[in-house]
Design a protein around this motif. Structure first.
Motif, PDB file in Angstrom:
ATOM      1  N   ALA A   1       0.829  -1.199   0.000  1.00  0.00           N
ATOM      2  CA  ALA A   1       0.000   0.000   0.000  1.00  0.00           C
ATOM      3  C   ALA A   1       0.866   1.252   0.000  1.00  0.00           C
ATOM      4  CB  ALA A   1      -0.911  -0.023   1.212  1.00  0.00           C
ATOM      5  N   VAL A   2       2.008   1.160   0.679  1.00  0.00           N
ATOM      6  CA  VAL A   2       2.882   2.332   0.787  1.00  0.00           C
ATOM      7  C   VAL A   2       3.846   2.421  -0.386  1.00  0.00           C
ATOM      8  CG1 VAL A   2       4.388   3.589   2.358  1.00  0.00           C
ATOM      9  CG2 VAL A   2       2.801   1.890   3.274  1.00  0.00           C
ATOM     10  N   TYR A   3       4.450   1.290  -0.737  1.00  0.00           N
ATOM     11  CA  TYR A   3       5.550   1.328  -1.696  1.00  0.00           C
ATOM     12  C   TYR A   3       5.198   0.800  -3.079  1.00  0.00           C
ATOM     13  CZ  TYR A   3       8.335   2.205   2.474  1.00  0.00           C
ATOM     14  OH  TYR A   3       8.829   2.746   3.619  1.00  0.00           O
ATOM     15  N   GLY A   4       3.965   0.336  -3.261  1.00  0.00           N
ATOM     16  CA  GLY A   4       3.574  -0.161  -4.569  1.00  0.00           C
ATOM     17  C   GLY A   4       4.089  -1.578  -4.815  1.00  0.00           C
ATOM     18  N   THR A   5       3.900  -2.065  -6.041  1.00  0.00           N
ATOM     19  CA  THR A   5       4.240  -3.452  -6.320  1.00  0.00           C
ATOM     20  C   THR A   5       5.480  -3.597  -7.189  1.00  0.00           C
ATOM     21  OG1 THR A   5       2.701  -3.384  -8.145  1.00  0.00           O
ATOM     22  CG2 THR A   5       1.902  -4.369  -6.110  1.00  0.00           C
ATOM     23  N   SER A   6       6.011  -2.498  -7.695  1.00  0.00           N
ATOM     24  CA  SER A   6       7.205  -2.646  -8.533  1.00  0.00           C
ATOM     25  C   SER A   6       8.430  -2.818  -7.632  1.00  0.00           C
ATOM     26  CB  SER A   6       7.365  -1.441  -9.453  1.00  0.00           C
ATOM     27  OG  SER A   6       7.368  -0.268  -8.697  1.00  0.00           O
ATOM     28  N   PRO A   7       9.464  -3.511  -8.140  1.00  0.00           N
ATOM     29  CA  PRO A   7      10.629  -3.839  -7.304  1.00  0.00           C
ATOM     30  C   PRO A   7      11.275  -2.610  -6.676  1.00  0.00           C
ATOM     31  CG  PRO A   7      10.721  -5.021  -9.357  1.00  0.00           C
ATOM     32  CD  PRO A   7       9.582  -4.067  -9.477  1.00  0.00           C
ATOM     33  N   ARG A   8      11.679  -2.752  -5.437  1.00  0.00           N
ATOM     34  CA  ARG A   8      12.325  -1.649  -4.721  1.00  0.00           C
ATOM     35  C   ARG A   8      13.616  -2.149  -4.085  1.00  0.00           C
ATOM     36  NH1 ARG A   8       9.306   2.975  -3.453  1.00  0.00           N
ATOM     37  NH2 ARG A   8      11.354   3.674  -2.757  1.00  0.00           N
ATOM     38  N   LEU A   9      14.403  -1.177  -3.692  1.00  0.00           N
ATOM     39  CA  LEU A   9      15.675  -1.480  -3.044  1.00  0.00           C
ATOM     40  C   LEU A   9      15.516  -1.299  -1.539  1.00  0.00           C
ATOM     41  CD1 LEU A   9      18.897  -1.688  -3.172  1.00  0.00           C
ATOM     42  CD2 LEU A   9      18.845   0.784  -3.353  1.00  0.00           C
ATOM     43  N   GLN A  10      16.055  -2.230  -0.781  1.00  0.00           N
ATOM     44  CA  GLN A  10      16.039  -2.073   0.671  1.00  0.00           C
ATOM     45  C   GLN A  10      17.463  -2.009   1.201  1.00  0.00           C
ATOM     46  OE1 GLN A  10      13.840  -5.016   2.928  1.00  0.00           O
ATOM     47  NE2 GLN A  10      14.803  -4.391   4.828  1.00  0.00           N
ATOM     48  N   LEU A  11      17.754  -0.955   1.934  1.00  0.00           N
ATOM     49  CA  LEU A  11      19.079  -0.811   2.561  1.00  0.00           C
ATOM     50  C   LEU A  11      18.875  -0.847   4.065  1.00  0.00           C
ATOM     51  CD1 LEU A  11      20.334   2.218   0.458  1.00  0.00           C
ATOM     52  CD2 LEU A  11      21.014  -0.149   0.162  1.00  0.00           C
ATOM     53  N   GLY A  12      19.633  -1.666   4.752  1.00  0.00           N
ATOM     54  CA  GLY A  12      19.417  -1.784   6.194  1.00  0.00           C
ATOM     55  C   GLY A  12      18.012  -2.293   6.437  1.00  0.00           C
ATOM     56  N   ASP A  13      17.228  -1.608   7.262  1.00  0.00           N
ATOM     57  CA  ASP A  13      15.867  -2.117   7.451  1.00  0.00           C
ATOM     58  C   ASP A  13      14.795  -1.205   6.881  1.00  0.00           C
ATOM     59  OD1 ASP A  13      16.335  -0.271   9.329  1.00  0.00           O
ATOM     60  OD2 ASP A  13      16.047  -1.554  11.067  1.00  0.00           O
ATOM     61  N   LYS A  14      15.179  -0.352   5.926  1.00  0.00           N
ATOM     62  CA  LYS A  14      14.096   0.414   5.295  1.00  0.00           C
ATOM     63  C   LYS A  14      14.270   0.516   3.780  1.00  0.00           C
ATOM     64  CE  LYS A  14      16.253   4.758   6.644  1.00  0.00           C
ATOM     65  NZ  LYS A  14      17.349   4.187   7.463  1.00  0.00           N
ATOM     66  N   ILE A  15      13.144   0.719   3.137  1.00  0.00           N
ATOM     67  CA  ILE A  15      13.154   0.834   1.680  1.00  0.00           C
ATOM     68  C   ILE A  15      13.758   2.177   1.295  1.00  0.00           C
ATOM     69  CG2 ILE A  15      11.625   1.057  -0.311  1.00  0.00           C
ATOM     70  CD1 ILE A  15      10.143  -1.307   0.678  1.00  0.00           C
ATOM     71  N   ALA A  16      14.639   2.144   0.305  1.00  0.00           N
ATOM     72  CA  ALA A  16      15.385   3.355  -0.017  1.00  0.00           C
ATOM     73  C   ALA A  16      15.420   3.572  -1.524  1.00  0.00           C
ATOM     74  CB  ALA A  16      16.796   3.248   0.525  1.00  0.00           C
ATOM     75  N   ASP A  17      15.969   4.705  -1.900  1.00  0.00           N
ATOM     76  CA  ASP A  17      16.146   5.016  -3.311  1.00  0.00           C
ATOM     77  C   ASP A  17      17.584   4.709  -3.721  1.00  0.00           C
ATOM     78  OD1 ASP A  17      13.640   5.947  -4.169  1.00  0.00           O
ATOM     79  OD2 ASP A  17      13.954   7.786  -3.006  1.00  0.00           O
ATOM     80  N   ILE A  18      17.786   4.612  -5.030  1.00  0.00           N
ATOM     81  CA  ILE A  18      19.119   4.329  -5.550  1.00  0.00           C
ATOM     82  C   ILE A  18      20.109   5.393  -5.052  1.00  0.00           C
ATOM     83  CG2 ILE A  18      20.468   3.966  -7.666  1.00  0.00           C
ATOM     84  CD1 ILE A  18      18.327   2.012  -7.821  1.00  0.00           C
ATOM     85  N   SER A  19      19.609   6.650  -4.954  1.00  0.00           N
ATOM     86  CA  SER A  19      20.501   7.751  -4.580  1.00  0.00           C
ATOM     87  C   SER A  19      20.961   7.664  -3.128  1.00  0.00           C
ATOM     88  CB  SER A  19      19.791   9.075  -4.820  1.00  0.00           C
ATOM     89  OG  SER A  19      18.570   9.084  -4.112  1.00  0.00           O
ATOM     90  N   ASP A  20      20.350   6.794  -2.320  1.00  0.00           N
ATOM     91  CA  ASP A  20      20.768   6.640  -0.925  1.00  0.00           C
ATOM     92  C   ASP A  20      21.968   5.701  -0.776  1.00  0.00           C
ATOM     93  OD1 ASP A  20      18.649   8.237  -0.180  1.00  0.00           O
ATOM     94  OD2 ASP A  20      17.280   6.549   0.016  1.00  0.00           O
ATOM     95  N   ILE A  21      22.340   5.040  -1.871  1.00  0.00           N
ATOM     96  CA  ILE A  21      23.402   4.023  -1.779  1.00  0.00           C
ATOM     97  C   ILE A  21      24.743   4.595  -1.302  1.00  0.00           C
ATOM     98  CG2 ILE A  21      24.793   2.384  -3.116  1.00  0.00           C
ATOM     99  CD1 ILE A  21      22.306   1.672  -4.667  1.00  0.00           C
ATOM    100  N   PRO A  22      25.227   5.724  -1.861  1.00  0.00           N
ATOM    101  CA  PRO A  22      26.550   6.205  -1.430  1.00  0.00           C
ATOM    102  C   PRO A  22      26.646   6.433   0.071  1.00  0.00           C
ATOM    103  CG  PRO A  22      25.843   7.373  -3.386  1.00  0.00           C
ATOM    104  CD  PRO A  22      24.695   6.524  -2.967  1.00  0.00           C
ATOM    105  N   LEU A  23      25.603   7.023   0.655  1.00  0.00           N
ATOM    106  CA  LEU A  23      25.594   7.281   2.090  1.00  0.00           C
ATOM    107  C   LEU A  23      25.603   5.967   2.875  1.00  0.00           C
ATOM    108  CD1 LEU A  23      25.455   9.662   4.067  1.00  0.00           C
ATOM    109  CD2 LEU A  23      22.993   9.272   4.205  1.00  0.00           C
ATOM    110  N   PHE A  24      24.796   5.030   2.395  1.00  0.00           N
ATOM    111  CA  PHE A  24      24.722   3.726   3.049  1.00  0.00           C
ATOM    112  C   PHE A  24      26.091   3.037   3.046  1.00  0.00           C
ATOM    113  CE2 PHE A  24      24.184  -0.890   2.275  1.00  0.00           C
ATOM    114  CZ  PHE A  24      23.608  -1.257   3.474  1.00  0.00           C
ATOM    115  N   LEU A  25      26.779   3.082   1.887  1.00  0.00           N
ATOM    116  CA  LEU A  25      28.102   2.462   1.785  1.00  0.00           C
ATOM    117  C   LEU A  25      29.093   3.156   2.698  1.00  0.00           C
ATOM    118  CD1 LEU A  25      28.437   1.915  -2.056  1.00  0.00           C
ATOM    119  CD2 LEU A  25      27.993   0.194  -0.327  1.00  0.00           C
ATOM    120  N   GLU A  26      28.998   4.503   2.736  1.00  0.00           N
ATOM    121  CA  GLU A  26      29.938   5.273   3.543  1.00  0.00           C
ATOM    122  C   GLU A  26      29.750   4.974   5.024  1.00  0.00           C
ATOM    123  OE1 GLU A  26      32.404   6.848   2.087  1.00  0.00           O
ATOM    124  OE2 GLU A  26      33.111   7.012   4.138  1.00  0.00           O
TER     125      GLU A  26
END
Lengths: 155, 181
Positions: free
Chosen positions: A77-102
């Protein structure tokens, strides 16, 4: 000789349980050391495909996990049915990856940083579009060691 | 009184085992001994500039295209994934010295291109088969050269084998024809 026999017959020695706690503690320490607490609850479907050419990821502290899949029913209901990325324990955007890696990188001793591996746990049904975007972002962040997580297959 | 104080010098350690058990069970339950396994790859570094175009001989390139319907086109022929490994091995080794296959294993290049609509499981299967082809070739080479399994070779000998049969896999930007799900 007779003296010994008489003594043994009189009081049967009780088994000492004094070392029992030590044995239990030993087991306890073993499990404490091998335990890795589950750090993230999955919010996306994650059924990784099978493969044969597998490499084991040895050092868990050097691995960061990126999950890709369709959000599970509870979150659709919140995130829709198309594939999403999850970083840690929350759904994130592709642009959040650099911070997550850092964030992960900063917790790793400097000497070991070249060994950091990204484990891509991608659901088998996902199409390559989002996977390619994630890969591109990883390359831009100079995170080049990637592991496509898979289950062993016997053939 | 005197008797009592003498007794309290000893702490009762009988429950120690119970406490330890409790902790033990807690850790037993929270332990997950599932090892993470997967196909290890090394991505090429990112660069903003256009990569320079290399002129390659067509015979040295093993092109694999995967479309949005998860079908494979290997060097222009529609192929089943199951046959990919054998095809790749034949191409790299070129046992009959055909002039449309790799001149030499170290000149062979695998070119992999998929669509944004290709299913990930298909992609990984293709990648896996290509990697398996190389593993099998290296195994044969290792047996021939050192009479030992590749897995058990020391690092420098592994490098030697890898130099004879290097895995060169180039991935092109995916096409964008299929529907993304």
């Amino acid at each position: 000789m007779a003296k010994f026999a008489r003594k043994r017959g009189k009081d049967s020695p009780a088994i000492s349980t004094a070392s029992l706690p030590d044995i239990i503690f030993m087991l306890l320490f073993f499990f404490m050391v091998v335990t890795v607490m589950r750090d993230s609850t999955l919010q996306v479907a994650n059924n990784v495909p099978n493969a044969t050419e597998l490499t084991k990821l040895e050092k868990k502290s050097l691995v960061n996990y990126l999950y890709i899949g369709k959000p599970v029913e509870k979150y659709q209901a919140v995130y829709g049915t198309s594939p999403r990325l999850q970083l840690g324990d929350k759904i994130a955007d592709i642009s959040d990856i650099p911070l997550f890696l850092e964030e992960h990188r900063s917790g790793v001793p400097e000497k070991q940083r070249p060994g950091i591996t990204s484990s891509l746990k991608v659901d088998g049904e996902v199409t390559m579009g989002i996977v390619t975007d994630v890969k591109t972002q990883l390359r831009k962040s100079n995170q080049l060691k990637v592991n496509y997580s898979a289950k062993p297959r016997v053939d | 009184m005197g008797r009592n104080s003498r007794m309290s010098n000893e702490v009762n350690a009988g429950s120690m085992a119970d406490i330890a058990f409790l902790l033990l069970i807690f850790f037993l339950v929270t332990t997950t001994i599932d090892v993470d396994k997967g196909v290890l790859v090394k991505l090429p570094p990112w660069s903003e500039e256009e990569p320079e175009t290399l002129e390659l001989k067509k015979r040295n390139v093993f092109s694999v295209l995967v479309n949005a319907d998860n079908q494979l086109l290997v060097r222009g022929d529609l192929t089943n994934v199951k046959d990919l490994r054998e095809k790749a091995k034949e191409f790299i080794r070129n046992p009959n010295k055909l002039d449309n296959m790799a001149e030499n294993p170290n000149k062979a290049i695998i070119s992999l291109k998929n669509d944004r609509g290709t299913e990930y499981s298909t992609y990984l299967e293709v990648y896996n088969e290509l990697k398996a082809a190389y593993r099998e070739l290296r195994e044969v080479e290792s047996q021939r050269k050192f009479g030992k399994m590749y897995e058990f070779l020391p690092r420098d000998k592994k490098k030697e084998i890898n130099a004879i049969i290097p895995l060169v896999l180039s991935e092109a930007e995916p096409t964008n024809f299929g529907e993304e799900k």
